[in-house]
Design a protein around this motif. Structure first.
Motif, PDB file in Angstrom:
ATOM      1  N   TRP A  28      46.074  37.604  51.053  1.00  0.00           N
ATOM      2  CA  TRP A  28      46.030  36.138  51.025  1.00  0.00           C
ATOM      3  C   TRP A  28      47.106  35.573  50.091  1.00  0.00           C
ATOM      4  O   TRP A  28      47.714  34.541  50.385  1.00  0.00           O
ATOM      5  CB  TRP A  28      44.645  35.649  50.596  1.00  0.00           C
ATOM      6  CG  TRP A  28      43.638  35.657  51.704  1.00  0.00           C
ATOM      7  CD1 TRP A  28      42.469  36.347  51.745  1.00  0.00           C
ATOM      8  CD2 TRP A  28      43.725  34.954  52.951  1.00  0.00           C
ATOM      9  NE1 TRP A  28      41.810  36.124  52.939  1.00  0.00           N
ATOM     10  CE2 TRP A  28      42.568  35.263  53.700  1.00  0.00           C
ATOM     11  CE3 TRP A  28      44.680  34.097  53.524  1.00  0.00           C
ATOM     12  CZ2 TRP A  28      42.321  34.749  54.968  1.00  0.00           C
ATOM     13  CZ3 TRP A  28      44.434  33.576  54.793  1.00  0.00           C
ATOM     14  CH2 TRP A  28      43.275  33.909  55.499  1.00  0.00           C
ATOM     15  N   GLU A  29      47.368  36.269  48.981  1.00  0.00           N
ATOM     16  CA  GLU A  29      48.441  35.813  48.094  1.00  0.00           C
ATOM     17  C   GLU A  29      49.788  35.922  48.801  1.00  0.00           C
ATOM     18  O   GLU A  29      50.640  35.031  48.686  1.00  0.00           O
ATOM     19  CB  GLU A  29      48.462  36.633  46.805  1.00  0.00           C
ATOM     20  CG  GLU A  29      49.514  36.118  45.813  1.00  0.00           C
ATOM     21  CD  GLU A  29      49.581  36.909  44.516  1.00  0.00           C
ATOM     22  OE1 GLU A  29      50.472  36.601  43.701  1.00  0.00           O
ATOM     23  OE2 GLU A  29      48.754  37.829  44.317  1.00  0.00           O
ATOM     24  N   ASP A  53      42.698  40.199  48.676  1.00  0.00           N
ATOM     25  CA  ASP A  53      43.282  39.215  47.748  1.00  0.00           C
ATOM     26  C   ASP A  53      44.810  39.269  47.800  1.00  0.00           C
ATOM     27  O   ASP A  53      45.485  38.232  47.801  1.00  0.00           O
ATOM     28  CB  ASP A  53      42.816  39.488  46.315  1.00  0.00           C
ATOM     29  CG  ASP A  53      41.335  39.174  46.121  1.00  0.00           C
ATOM     30  OD1 ASP A  53      40.771  38.450  46.965  1.00  0.00           O
ATOM     31  OD2 ASP A  53      40.759  39.674  45.140  1.00  0.00           O
ATOM     32  N   HIS A  60      42.047  45.604  45.801  1.00  0.00           N
ATOM     33  CA  HIS A  60      41.992  44.159  46.089  1.00  0.00           C
ATOM     34  C   HIS A  60      42.921  43.817  47.260  1.00  0.00           C
ATOM     35  O   HIS A  60      43.683  42.874  47.203  1.00  0.00           O
ATOM     36  CB  HIS A  60      42.412  43.355  44.858  1.00  0.00           C
ATOM     37  CG  HIS A  60      41.674  43.722  43.608  1.00  0.00           C
ATOM     38  ND1 HIS A  60      40.362  43.375  43.407  1.00  0.00           N
ATOM     39  CD2 HIS A  60      42.066  44.418  42.522  1.00  0.00           C
ATOM     40  CE1 HIS A  60      39.964  43.841  42.232  1.00  0.00           C
ATOM     41  NE2 HIS A  60      40.973  44.482  41.675  1.00  0.00           N
TER      42      HIS A  60
END
Length: 403
Positions: free
Chosen positions: A321-322, A318, A315
């Motif tokens: 972006w976190e 993801d 991921h």
């Protein structure tokens, strides 16, 4: 007068109290000096139990016996001249020295009392510790540490808990001064061994945590020391549970994460140690309040964002972006004016994460700002790293424009 006294054994006011003599005291005292109150508690010592259990001062005073020890204890509760004079008129020899040592700690004496070589045991240890604190007030740190270690040695065989408390003070002082070495490790280990049979779980957990931080500071790439630090932190977590000690719990997880991150990687453990670091940082952030623990919260958030940015995962997008969002959260509270270097590193990290996502239009302004701040601060090395990233983005943009 009792041959032994529990001064320095229990935390708080009780750690200063003297006990009056009672029948069969010699059979009770060894376990009391290990931190165990006799059950049932003798009537004459009910004031001591009340102090340990945190009852109001007025209740403790009500229970004080009208003995020399009782008047000494009344001075502990109310450190005023009249109570000092009354106690002084009823005490003699070593207990007079002890009274003056306490008076110095209450700022009623300009200097700690001199002590005779014949003064022994817990009273000698208490007075030596008082001289250590006096040395600290004069910034004579080495002398103070030596006096605390001498005090601990003087009482080790008869009052192990008091000895452990003195050693822990010496160790924490050394560590705060940056005197982190193998001797510091041994100081913490000795203190822990002295209290291993005691009921003071919080003290044991705190010392275990401190031992972990000493291993971590000393590690400098030594995998074994990082592993020892991690063992200490996991052991401390058995006492510092999140429901009862949220701040301690968060702090331990912060240190756990940093140990995992700093531990030298190999082909087998890189992904696992990064995952463990991320897990601990998430746990820490659940129990850190952004307003109350701002610096710790910022540190944990940045470390989590950094770990996510470089985590090998299915991921990846993801995670990136976190990380970008976490950097942004910190940028809302961290100002360029107060910490330009930290701010520039933060912006550079966010720009790097955006570039990994291919969000070049957002990454370039961030990286450009970071480079400019580094140049203004004279940090040529960091400015060069950011410039290389910007150059890499320009090359990728050129490739894309040709497609």
């Amino acid at each position: 007068m009792l041959k032994r006294q529990p001064i320095g054994v229990f935390p708080g006011t009780a750690g200063f109290f003297l006990l009056p003599p009672i029948d069969h005291a010699d059979t009770i005292m060894p376990s009391l000096l290990q931190g165990f109150m006799p059950k049932p508690c003798p009537k004459e010592w009910q004031f001591f139990l009340a102090a340990i259990e945190g009852e109001p001062v007025e209740r403790v005073e009500e229970l004080l016996p009208e003995t020399p020890e009782g008047h000494f204890n009344r001075f502990i509760l109310y450190p005023e001249k009249e109570y000092y004079e009354k106690a002084k008129s009823m005490l003699e020899e070593d207990l007079l020295l002890l009274l003056d040592a306490v008076a110095w700690r209450f700022n009623m004496k300009q200097e700690p009392p001199c002590y005779e070589d014949k003064t022994v045991g817990e009273i000698r240890a208490f007075i030596l510790a008082t001289h250590a604190y006096d040395a600290f007030q004069q910034n004579n740190w080495i002398k103070g540490i030596e006096l605390l270690e001498e005090a601990a040695q003087a009482v080790q065989d008869i009052s192990p808990i008091f000895s452990a408390r003195l050693l822990s003070e010496a160790a924490s002082t050394k560590q705060s001064l940056g005197m982190v070495d193998k001797q510091l490790i041994e100081l913490y280990k000795t203190a822990l061994k002295l209290i291993e049979q005691s009921p003071f779980e919080d003290m044991r957990a705190e010392l275990t945590f401190q031992l972990g931080t000493a291993y971590q500071e000393l590690a400098d790439g030594n995998k074994t020391y990082y592993q020892e630090a991690i063992k200490c932190y996991n052991k401390a977590l058995k006492t510092f549970r999140k429901d009862q000690y949220p701040e301690n719990y968060a702090m331990i997880h912060m240190n756990l994460a940093l140990s995992y991150i700093a531990m030298p990687p190999n082909a087998h453990n890189y992904q696992l140690k990064n995952a463990m670091a991320i897990q601990s940082l998430r746990e820490a952030l659940r129990y850190l309040d952004k307003e109350i623990h701002r610096d710790l919260w910022c540190s944990a958030t940045i470390n989590l964002a950094n770990a996510l940015q470089y985590a090998k995962s299915s991921h990846i997008e993801d995670n990136l972006w976190e990380a970008v969002a976490l950097y942004e959260d910190v940028l809302k509270v961290r100002r360029k004016e107060t910490d330009p270097h930290g701010y520039a590193r933060l912006v550079a990290n966010q720009g790097t994460a955006l570039s990994h996502l291919g969000a070049f239009s957002s990454a370039v302004p961030k990286l450009t700002e970071a480079k400019q701040i580094f140049k203004e601060l004279g940090d040529k090395e960091s400015a060069k790293v950011v410039e290389d990233m910007l150059q890499e983005i320009r090359m990728k943009q050129e490739e894309l424009s040709k497609q």
